[in-house]
Design an enzyme around this catalytic site. Structure first.
Site, PDB file in Angstrom:
ATOM      1  N   PHE A   1      -4.428   3.100  15.100  1.00 48.54           N
ATOM      2  CA  PHE A   1      -4.872   3.824  14.073  1.00 48.54           C
ATOM      3  C   PHE A   1      -6.058   3.413  13.095  1.00 48.54           C
ATOM      4  O   PHE A   1      -6.220   2.251  13.216  1.00 48.54           O
ATOM      5  CB  PHE A   1      -3.897   4.294  12.962  1.00 48.54           C
ATOM      6  CG  PHE A   1      -2.880   5.460  13.480  1.00 48.54           C
ATOM      7  CD1 PHE A   1      -2.128   5.199  14.717  1.00 48.54           C
ATOM      8  CD2 PHE A   1      -2.923   6.463  12.556  1.00 48.54           C
ATOM      9  CE1 PHE A   1      -1.210   6.349  14.937  1.00 48.54           C
ATOM     10  CE2 PHE A   1      -2.080   7.666  13.322  1.00 48.54           C
ATOM     11  CZ  PHE A   1      -1.318   7.499  14.426  1.00 48.54           C
TER      12      PHE A   1
ATOM     13  N   PRO B   1      -2.592 -12.421  10.354  1.00 50.63           N
ATOM     14  CA  PRO B   1      -2.773 -12.094  11.769  1.00 50.63           C
ATOM     15  C   PRO B   1      -2.984 -10.747  11.989  1.00 50.63           C
ATOM     16  O   PRO B   1      -2.499  -9.794  11.454  1.00 50.63           O
ATOM     17  CB  PRO B   1      -1.718 -12.560  12.638  1.00 50.63           C
ATOM     18  CG  PRO B   1      -0.541 -12.683  11.493  1.00 50.63           C
ATOM     19  CD  PRO B   1      -1.383 -12.622  10.264  1.00 50.63           C
ATOM     20  N   ASP B   2      -4.046 -10.214  12.915  1.00 50.27           N
ATOM     21  CA  ASP B   2      -4.214  -8.973  13.128  1.00 50.27           C
ATOM     22  C   ASP B   2      -3.364  -8.623  14.435  1.00 50.27           C
ATOM     23  O   ASP B   2      -3.652  -9.030  15.476  1.00 50.27           O
ATOM     24  CB  ASP B   2      -5.978  -8.467  13.443  1.00 50.27           C
ATOM     25  CG  ASP B   2      -6.140  -7.122  13.627  1.00 50.27           C
ATOM     26  OD1 ASP B   2      -5.236  -6.287  14.246  1.00 50.27           O
ATOM     27  OD2 ASP B   2      -7.267  -6.818  13.137  1.00 50.27           O
TER      28      ASP B   2
ATOM     29  N   LYS C   1       9.551 -16.715 -10.621  1.00 46.91           N
ATOM     30  CA  LYS C   1       8.851 -15.852 -11.197  1.00 46.91           C
ATOM     31  C   LYS C   1       7.428 -16.284 -12.075  1.00 46.91           C
ATOM     32  O   LYS C   1       7.801 -17.195 -12.873  1.00 46.91           O
ATOM     33  CB  LYS C   1       9.604 -14.765 -12.079  1.00 46.91           C
ATOM     34  CG  LYS C   1       9.047 -13.497 -12.930  1.00 46.91           C
ATOM     35  CD  LYS C   1       9.908 -12.736 -13.796  1.00 46.91           C
ATOM     36  CE  LYS C   1       8.978 -11.577 -14.382  1.00 46.91           C
ATOM     37  NZ  LYS C   1       9.729 -10.982 -15.448  1.00 46.91           N
TER      38      LYS C   1
ATOM     39  N   LYS D   1     -13.343  -0.305  15.773  1.00 46.09           N
ATOM     40  CA  LYS D   1     -12.151  -0.670  16.000  1.00 46.09           C
ATOM     41  C   LYS D   1     -11.450  -0.753  17.319  1.00 46.09           C
ATOM     42  O   LYS D   1     -10.972  -1.663  17.916  1.00 46.09           O
ATOM     43  CB  LYS D   1     -11.118  -0.282  15.057  1.00 46.09           C
ATOM     44  CG  LYS D   1     -11.348  -0.672  13.684  1.00 46.09           C
ATOM     45  CD  LYS D   1     -10.377  -0.161  12.646  1.00 46.09           C
ATOM     46  CE  LYS D   1     -10.745  -0.638  11.168  1.00 46.09           C
ATOM     47  NZ  LYS D   1     -10.047   0.226  10.031  1.00 46.09           N
TER      48      LYS D   1
ATOM     49  N   ASN E   1       1.008  -1.173  -0.046  1.00 53.59           N
ATOM     50  CA  ASN E   1       0.086   0.026   0.031  1.00 53.59           C
ATOM     51  C   ASN E   1       0.841   1.121  -0.119  1.00 53.59           C
ATOM     52  O   ASN E   1       2.099   1.057  -0.041  1.00 53.59           O
ATOM     53  CB  ASN E   1      -0.873  -0.002   1.307  1.00 53.59           C
ATOM     54  CG  ASN E   1      -0.150  -0.025   2.539  1.00 53.59           C
ATOM     55  OD1 ASN E   1       0.501   0.947   2.809  1.00 53.59           O
ATOM     56  ND2 ASN E   1      -0.282  -1.337   3.225  1.00 53.59           N
TER      57      ASN E   1
ATOM     58  N   ASP F   1      -4.094  -6.638   5.207  1.00 54.22           N
ATOM     59  CA  ASP F   1      -5.049  -7.489   5.828  1.00 54.22           C
ATOM     60  C   ASP F   1      -4.830  -9.022   5.213  1.00 54.22           C
ATOM     61  O   ASP F   1      -5.307  -9.926   5.981  1.00 54.22           O
ATOM     62  CB  ASP F   1      -6.438  -7.089   5.426  1.00 54.22           C
ATOM     63  CG  ASP F   1      -6.629  -5.843   6.440  1.00 54.22           C
ATOM     64  OD1 ASP F   1      -5.937  -5.795   7.659  1.00 54.22           O
ATOM     65  OD2 ASP F   1      -7.341  -4.964   6.076  1.00 54.22           O
TER      66      ASP F   1
ATOM     67  N   LYS G   1     -10.998  -4.182  19.086  1.00 53.56           N
ATOM     68  CA  LYS G   1      -9.546  -4.941  18.974  1.00 53.56           C
ATOM     69  C   LYS G   1      -8.904  -4.645  20.482  1.00 53.56           C
ATOM     70  O   LYS G   1      -7.834  -4.615  20.801  1.00 53.56           O
ATOM     71  CB  LYS G   1      -8.737  -4.077  18.110  1.00 53.56           C
ATOM     72  CG  LYS G   1      -8.870  -4.059  16.700  1.00 53.56           C
ATOM     73  CD  LYS G   1      -8.083  -3.989  15.612  1.00 53.56           C
ATOM     74  CE  LYS G   1      -8.629  -3.828  14.355  1.00 53.56           C
ATOM     75  NZ  LYS G   1      -7.520  -3.914  13.283  1.00 53.56           N
TER      76      LYS G   1
HETATM   77  O1  PMT Z   1       2.780   6.139   6.611  1.00 60.38           O
HETATM   78  P1  PMT Z   1       2.409   7.448   6.231  1.00 60.38           P
HETATM   79  O2  PMT Z   1       2.468   7.630   4.703  1.00 60.38           O
HETATM   80  O3  PMT Z   1       2.767   8.663   6.870  1.00 60.38           O
HETATM   81  O4  PMT Z   1       0.530   7.156   6.228  1.00 60.38           O
HETATM   82  C1  PMT Z   1       0.092   7.362   7.636  1.00 60.38           C
HETATM   83  C2  PMT Z   1      -0.999   6.266   7.728  1.00 60.38           C
HETATM   84  C3  PMT Z   1      -2.149   6.801   6.897  1.00 60.38           C
HETATM   85  C4  PMT Z   1      -0.552   4.898   7.089  1.00 60.38           C
HETATM   86  C5  PMT Z   1      -1.400   6.132   8.980  1.00 60.38           C
HETATM   87  O5  PMT Z   1      -1.777   7.589   9.702  1.00 60.38           O
HETATM   88  C6  PMT Z   1      -2.651   5.233   9.428  1.00 60.38           C
HETATM   89  O6  PMT Z   1      -3.492   5.475   9.568  1.00 60.38           O
HETATM   90  N1  PMT Z   1      -1.989   3.740   9.933  1.00 60.38           N
HETATM   91  C7  PMT Z   1      -2.826   2.566   9.885  1.00 60.38           C
HETATM   92  C8  PMT Z   1      -3.467   2.291   8.654  1.00 60.38           C
HETATM   93  C9  PMT Z   1      -4.210   0.967   8.575  1.00 60.38           C
HETATM   94  O7  PMT Z   1      -3.816   0.096   8.389  1.00 60.38           O
HETATM   95  O8  PMT Z   1      -5.295   1.189   9.358  1.00 60.38           O
HETATM   96  P2  PMT Z   1      -6.493   0.038   9.490  1.00 60.38           P
HETATM   97  O9  PMT Z   1      -7.874   0.955   9.701  1.00 60.38           O
HETATM   98  O10 PMT Z   1      -6.556  -0.866   8.490  1.00 60.38           O
HETATM   99  O11 PMT Z   1      -5.936  -0.730  10.739  1.00 60.38           O
HETATM  100  C10 PMT Z   1      -6.374  -0.454  12.088  1.00 60.38           C
HETATM  101  C11 PMT Z   1      -5.492  -0.757  13.032  1.00 60.38           C
HETATM  102  O12 PMT Z   1      -5.244  -2.118  12.970  1.00 60.38           O
HETATM  103  C12 PMT Z   1      -4.177  -0.001  12.671  1.00 60.38           C
HETATM  104  O13 PMT Z   1      -3.568   0.411  14.137  1.00 60.38           O
HETATM  105  C13 PMT Z   1      -3.189  -0.921  12.102  1.00 60.38           C
HETATM  106  O14 PMT Z   1      -1.813  -0.855  12.172  1.00 60.38           O
HETATM  107  C14 PMT Z   1      -3.762  -2.299  12.857  1.00 60.38           C
HETATM  108  N2  PMT Z   1      -3.777  -3.538  11.922  1.00 60.38           N
HETATM  109  C15 PMT Z   1      -4.538  -3.621  10.778  1.00 60.38           C
HETATM  110  C16 PMT Z   1      -4.225  -4.839  10.125  1.00 60.38           C
HETATM  111  C17 PMT Z   1      -3.237  -6.035  10.722  1.00 60.38           C
HETATM  112  N3  PMT Z   1      -3.285  -7.180  10.011  1.00 60.38           N
HETATM  113  N4  PMT Z   1      -2.946  -5.806  11.976  1.00 60.38           N
HETATM  114  C18 PMT Z   1      -2.929  -4.659  12.463  1.00 60.38           C
HETATM  115  O15 PMT Z   1      -2.126  -4.589  13.784  1.00 60.38           O
END
Ligand code: PMT
Length: 400
Positions: free
Chosen positions: A325, A307-308, A289, A339, A210, A279, A343
């Site tokens: 976040f 895994p989350d 390849k 969330k 991403n 995810d 979580k």
């Molecule tokens: O890196 P930059 O370019 O500065 O951009 C910053 C950002 C937009 C990436 C940052 O501000 C941000 O939003 N980070 C979280 C991105 C994200 O994956 O959000 P989510 O809503 O999909 O996930 C929610 C939370 O679960 C997050 O804390 C994430 O780290 C966590 N997560 C998600 C999936 C997973 N498999 N494991 C996790 O721990």
């Protein structure tokens, strides 16, 4: 001796208030500070280096290209040496150069090279201070976390009356004491932080990922370090250097990030998940390849859930204070609150990543932070400023 063992790099730029710098050096030394002075070319038109050498007890540095200085304390060492860089007076010209990020002489270069806080005591004619260009430069500098101390208002050397007088040296000493001696907000707190994207391999040359640049997470690492935390940064692949004093653990995939976090989680007080973790990952990683075939216009990938990571942290019986976040494009508040609950987080910082100029891979961002029974809006700002506000907010709510 409120500044015992504190190292202050005093920058002097060209302005009539430069003469007050000699008094300031003496008052800082009264409080136990070690002071080294750097002068701009034009500062020397107002006060001699000899005066400032005599009161500081050290040679005054003024040249970027000084072989003698580079053999002793060169400009990078000087930038790293300082606990605080204080510029008195900060002229309109110097602030314009700082706002433009110039490194055209020693003092401006030091401001770019230092990890220390930089504070400016502006001093200039009131009309120059009010000028839109000066005000825009002040906004730029403040948005980058540079402290602006003053100016005062009153009668000026040129006969004008208005804003532009440098703060009194004793007031500046007080500001230094407050800045350098306040108990850091996260003193001794062990922070584990994730940042950046993950890469999920398809074959030896391709991956799914991403647009996360790591800027937000790295800014938090720096702000937390400034606030006294011991920071371990588990980072996906990004093109950023680790902030000074931060331990960095490099990973590529979500599985590696999960392992790196879970093996360190027992030793941390605070966990912040800023990484954009994929995810899903490809169910199969081809060992060679994947070749394009002539008869197939479509390709189907099977993905399996990763895994989350933050949910795994939230599920621990003795979990650290956990901040997540939420990157959302619609219904930001609703998804973030979901969330937070699902979580088992203590706080969540939501960003609307559908807005241009903020979020993924931008220099700026805006956050709405939610916790049980409260919320706070952190408006659009550069990511370091925002990170400092977020760290202050976390520190207010942090319970070990
Ligand atoms: O890196 P930059 O370019 O500065 O951009 C910053 C950002 C937009 C990436 C940052 O501000 C941000 O939003 N980070 C979280 C991105 C994200 O994956 O959000 P989510 O809503 O999909 O996930 C929610 C939370 O679960 C997050 O804390 C994430 O780290 C966590 N997560 C998600 C999936 C997973 N498999 N494991 C996790 O721990």
């Amino acid at each position: 001796m409120r500044l015992a063992d504190k190292r202050i790099l005093l920058g002097v730029s060209g302005g009539i208030a430069a003469y007050k710098s000699a008094e300031l050096v003496r008052r800082l030394k009264d409080q136990g500070a070690e002071v080294r002075v750097v002068m701009t070319r034009s500062a020397k038109e107002f006060i001699t280096p000899l005066t400032l050498q005599a009161v500081s007890g050290h040679p005054v540095a003024d040249s970027l290209l000084d072989p003698a200085a580079e053999a002793g304390m060169g400009h990078i060492e000087l930038a790293k040496w300082a606990d605080l860089v204080l510029i008195t007076p900060a002229s309109a010209n110097l602030m314009a150069r700082l706002a433009a990020g110039m490194a055209d002489e020693l003092l401006t270069t030091l401001c770019l090279a230092t990890p220390a806080t930089v504070a400016l005591a502006p001093a200039m004619n009131q009309q120059m201070f009010r000028n839109a260009a000066t005000q825009a430069n002040l906004d730029t500098l403040a948005s980058r976390g540079i402290l602006l101390w003053g100016p005062d208002s009153g009668s000026q050397a040129c006969g004008d009356v208005g804003p532009g007088r440098m703060l009194d040296p004793l007031e500046l000493v007080e500001r230094c004491c407050q800045q350098l001696t306040a108990e850091p907000l996260l003193a001794g707190v062990k922070l584990l932080l994730t940042a950046g994207p993950t890469r999920e391999a398809l074959d030896p040359v391709r991956y799914i990922s991403n647009h996360s640049s790591g800027k937000m997470g790295y800014a938090i690492a720096r702000a937390a370090r400034e606030a006294g935390a011991e920071v371990t940064l588990v980072s996906g692949p990004v093109a950023l250097a680790a902030p000074q004093g931060v331990e960095r653990v490099d990973v590529e995939s979500a599985l590696q990030m999960h392992k790196a976090v879970m093996s360190r989680i027992g030793d941390c007080d605070l966990f912040i998940g800023c990484a954009a973790v994929a995810d899903y990952r490809p169910a199969q990683v081809a060992s060679q390849k994947i070749k394009k075939t002539g008869d197939n216009d479509q390709m189907t990938l099977t993905l399996v859930k990763n895994p989350d990571i933050i949910a795994a942290v939230g599920a621990l019986s003795d979990k650290p204070f956990t901040v997540g976040f939420a990157a959302e494009t619609v219904d930001v508040e609703q998804y973030a609150l979901d969330k937070l609950r699902r979580k088992r987080l203590d706080m969540i910082a939501a960003n609307d990543v559908s807005r241009a100029g903020q979020g993924f891979n931008a220099d700026d961002n805006a956050l709405t932070v939610f916790w049980q029974g409260g919320q706070a809006a952190l408006p659009l700002a550069d990511k370091l400023t925002l990170a400092r506000h977020l760290v202050a907010l976390i520190a207010r709510h942090y319970r070990p």
